[in-house]
Design a protein around this motif. Structure first.
Motif, mmCIF file in Angstrom:
data_model
loop_
_atom_site.group_PDB
_atom_site.id
_atom_site.type_symbol
_atom_site.label_atom_id
_atom_site.label_comp_id
_atom_site.label_asym_id
_atom_site.label_seq_id
_atom_site.Cartn_x
_atom_site.Cartn_y
_atom_site.Cartn_z
ATOM 1 N N VAL A 74 13.018 -8.686 -12.060
ATOM 2 C CA VAL A 74 13.844 -8.096 -11.445
ATOM 3 C C VAL A 74 13.463 -6.629 -11.046
ATOM 4 N N VAL A 104 14.136 -2.880 -9.483
ATOM 5 C CA VAL A 104 15.183 -2.042 -9.053
ATOM 6 C C VAL A 104 14.838 -0.834 -8.383
ATOM 7 N N ILE A 110 18.938 -4.205 -6.263
ATOM 8 C CA ILE A 110 18.731 -4.995 -7.197
ATOM 9 C C ILE A 110 18.066 -6.278 -6.683
ATOM 10 N N ILE A 129 23.276 -5.856 -4.546
ATOM 11 C CA ILE A 129 22.383 -6.933 -5.051
ATOM 12 C C ILE A 129 22.060 -8.129 -4.240
ATOM 13 N N ASP A 157 21.815 1.410 -6.719
ATOM 14 C CA ASP A 157 20.818 0.912 -7.370
ATOM 15 C C ASP A 157 20.493 -0.389 -6.386
#
Length: 624
Positions: A267, A269, A256, A317, A254
């Motif tokens: 946010v 994703v 992010i 991230i 993922d």
């Protein structure tokens, strides 16, 4: 009396979770700490400053409690579970509570099926996903069943082979009818394997086969079949085009990233499965001006992955976050395989993170106005009504309506709006027990008496069991009651509240000659309201919803049985006792006026059945 300074001395220097309560004993904040003593004490130091949001929260704390754990990881897990359950006011919260669909292949069956699923269970099935579009999943399942002619029925095979005739799908050539033994288990399993290859993104074999079939059908002048293959080929190509290759390693990950303007955050994703981007989604997060991007990302990871059944091998991230190691350890436990959280500095992954961040900024910009409009229609409209009636805190509104046809099957409805939106799980229906004929005032009196008497009983039961934070179906009382009418309906409601010793504001929705709301009746005066305001529009929606709910319930009762006897609804009264009651009393009014002793003296009746009949017609006499 809870003495905060005294209780602070007792807080242990151990890891755990702390829970802050306000004056109403509602949970307003939940946090975790490596050392409970150090962290909880920080909130009450004069020099402590974590921003305006935390400052407001601390001023509201009336008491706190804590739960000790053996490790920081245990504290993190407990914190995630408690936040999800209680959704405290001052925690940074995800606004969305989404679940994602999966494609499930039931490999535990002799003749597997391809199904839509919202959960990923630990069974013998194989799951593909999660996907972001339920519609796309259903289209894909339909396409797979057509391509590989797999069964979609729920028959238990091979036990039910030959028990019933084949269904329509067999006759239109969309199923090979394993229910009739027309295909062997081995050949059917081969088709399922091909379907799973397709779900893994291997589209080339089926594309070539469809092109070949289309060509052959065209050459044989079978143009209808050629068109059918052409449409299937077109559907396969559409699905193939949506799968963008993002990496060659074939891993699940993922991506992010977020964007924030100090008041709101989004946010974004990207979901990558098997090296392919299968979808993306965005999430709105409530934030305070003092919340950093790092804190928002950490909160998002904990709340989002606490609620999703699938956890990828790698989370990419935007920037370093606090508790990165303990969050990774927690996710590893949930996945039962090592999970990595990484912040890329260069290369493809860094570009993907930046792409996600750009999408987040775009969504935040586009949705800002939309969110403001929506809040104006809901919370803002409720605020307008509260200002009009001089009510400071207005969150929950209840509205009531009565529906009948010349008094037949009179019913009452209760609808609930919270924060300006309907809360349908709290809607309630009432079948009138004590009123004959079209008497709206008496009907409303019964409905309100039953609603609030029931609520008071539930509150007492919860207090006795020391479950003040729990809620039964009627436990929560409204901040405002809205009656579908003027002075008369309002006075009925005030009479019920007075008899029960309750203080809840009541207003009426006053209508003009054309049955349109023209204002509110409140505290013995009619208050005009701007017909173009959001508050007026919300009042109209509430009024319409109360009507709709009552009328739908009434119609459903009429359609079930036009001459249904009220006696059929009394617990313990069957056909024999019903006949005895009607033979003796001839009318419902006569039964209603009878006492328990008289009722118990009838043939086939006993004291328990007599009490049940009496209680049904005299709900206000029951113990509150």
């Amino acid at each position: 009396m809870f003495d905060i300074q005294e209780e602070l001395k007792k807080v242990p220097q151990k890891p755990g979770v702390y829970i802050m309560h306000d004056a109403k004993d509602a949970i307003i904040y939940i946090g975790k700490a490596v050392s409970l003593r150090n962290r909880v004490r920080q909130y009450f130091r004069p020099s402590h400053n974590e921003g305006l949001k935390k400052e407001q929260m601390v001023r509201q704390i009336e008491r706190f409690e804590y739960i000790i754990t053996d490790s920081e990881l245990e504290a993190l897990i407990l914190e995630c579970n408690l936040i999800k359950e209680h959704r405290p006011k001052y925690n940074t919260m995800l606004r969305d509570d989404k679940t994602y669909p999966y494609i499930r292949v039931t490999l535990g069956e002799d003749f597997p099926r391809v199904l839509f699923s919202r959960q990923m269970k630990k069974d013998k099935s194989r799951y593909f996903g999660p996907y972001t579009s339920a519609g796309a999943v259903k289209d894909t399942i339909e396409l797979i069943n057509k391509l590989y002619t797999l069964r979609s029925c729920s028959r238990s095979l091979p036990k039910d082979i030959g028990v019933e005739r084949p269904c329509l799908n067999y006759h239109i050539h969309q199923c090979t009818a394993p229910c009739q033994g027309f295909i062997s288990k081995e050949e059917y399993r081969s088709r399922v394997e091909q379907a799973m290859e397709f779900l893994n993104g291997n589209y080339q074999p089926v594309q070539k086969e469809l092109e070949q079939r289309m060509q052959e059908a065209s050459e044989n002048m079978n143009f209808e079949k050629a068109i059918e293959y052409r449409e299937l080929l077109k559907a396969v190509k559409q699905i193939a085009q949506k799968q963008k290759i993002t990496s060659s390693d074939g891993e699940d990950k993922d991506i992010i990233a977020m964007a924030s303007d100090g008041e709101d955050a989004v946010v974004q994703v990207f979901f990558i499965r098997g090296g392919k981007l299968i979808g993306r989604d965005h999430f709105h997060v409530n934030v305070g001006s003092e919340d950093t991007n790092s804190q928002v990302l950490a909160t998002f990871l904990k709340q989002f992955y606490a609620g999703t059944p699938f956890i990828p091998r790698e989370l990419i991230i935007q920037e370093e976050i606090e508790e990165m190691e303990v969050i990774a350890e927690w996710l590893t436990q949930k996945r039962r395989q090592k999970v990595y959280i990484r912040v890329p500095k260069k290369g493809t992954k860094e570009k993907l993170v930046e792409l996600a961040a750009q999408n987040a900024r775009m969504v935040l910009s586009q949705d800002k106005e939309k969110i403001k409009r929506e809040e104006g229609r809901t919370i803002g409209a409720l605020r307008e009504i509260g200002k009009l009636l001089e009510l400071e805190e207005l969150k929950r509104v209840e509205a009531y309506d009565i529906s009948n046809t010349s008094g037949f099957e009179s019913v009452g409805s209760m609808i609930v709006y919270e924060k300006g939106k309907p809360k349908r799980s709290d809607y309630r229906k009432f079948k009138l027990r004590t009123v004959d004929g079209p008497d709206d005032y008496s009907s409303m009196y019964e409905v309100l008496t039953r609603r609030f008497s029931h609520g008071m009983r539930e509150q007492e039961e919860l207090k006795e069991r020391r479950m003040e934070n729990d809620y039964g179906s009627f436990t929560r009382f409204p901040d405002l009651i809205m009656m579908d009418g003027g002075k008369g309906q309002v006075n009925v409601a005030l009479r019920v509240l007075g008899e029960l010793g309750l203080e809840i504001p009541v207003c009426g929705m006053v209508k003009d000659d054309n049955h349109r709301t023209r204002g509110l009746y409140y505290q013995n005066q009619e208050i005009p309201i701007d017909h173009h305001s959001e508050g007026f529009k919300l009042i109209t929606r509430i009024q319409d919803e109360a009507h709709r709910f009552a009328i739908e319930f009434h119609r459903s009762l009429r359609s079930k049985e036009q001459v249904h006897s009220v006696l059929d609804d009394i617990p313990g009264i069957g056909a024999t006792r019903r006949k005895a009651l009607m033979k003796q009393f001839l009318s419902l009014d006569a039964i209603r006026q009878a006492d328990v002793q008289t009722l118990a003296g009838l043939p086939s009746m006993n004291e328990r059945a007599a009490q049940s009949v009496y209680d049904y017609f005299h709900p206000s006499d029951q113990k509150q």
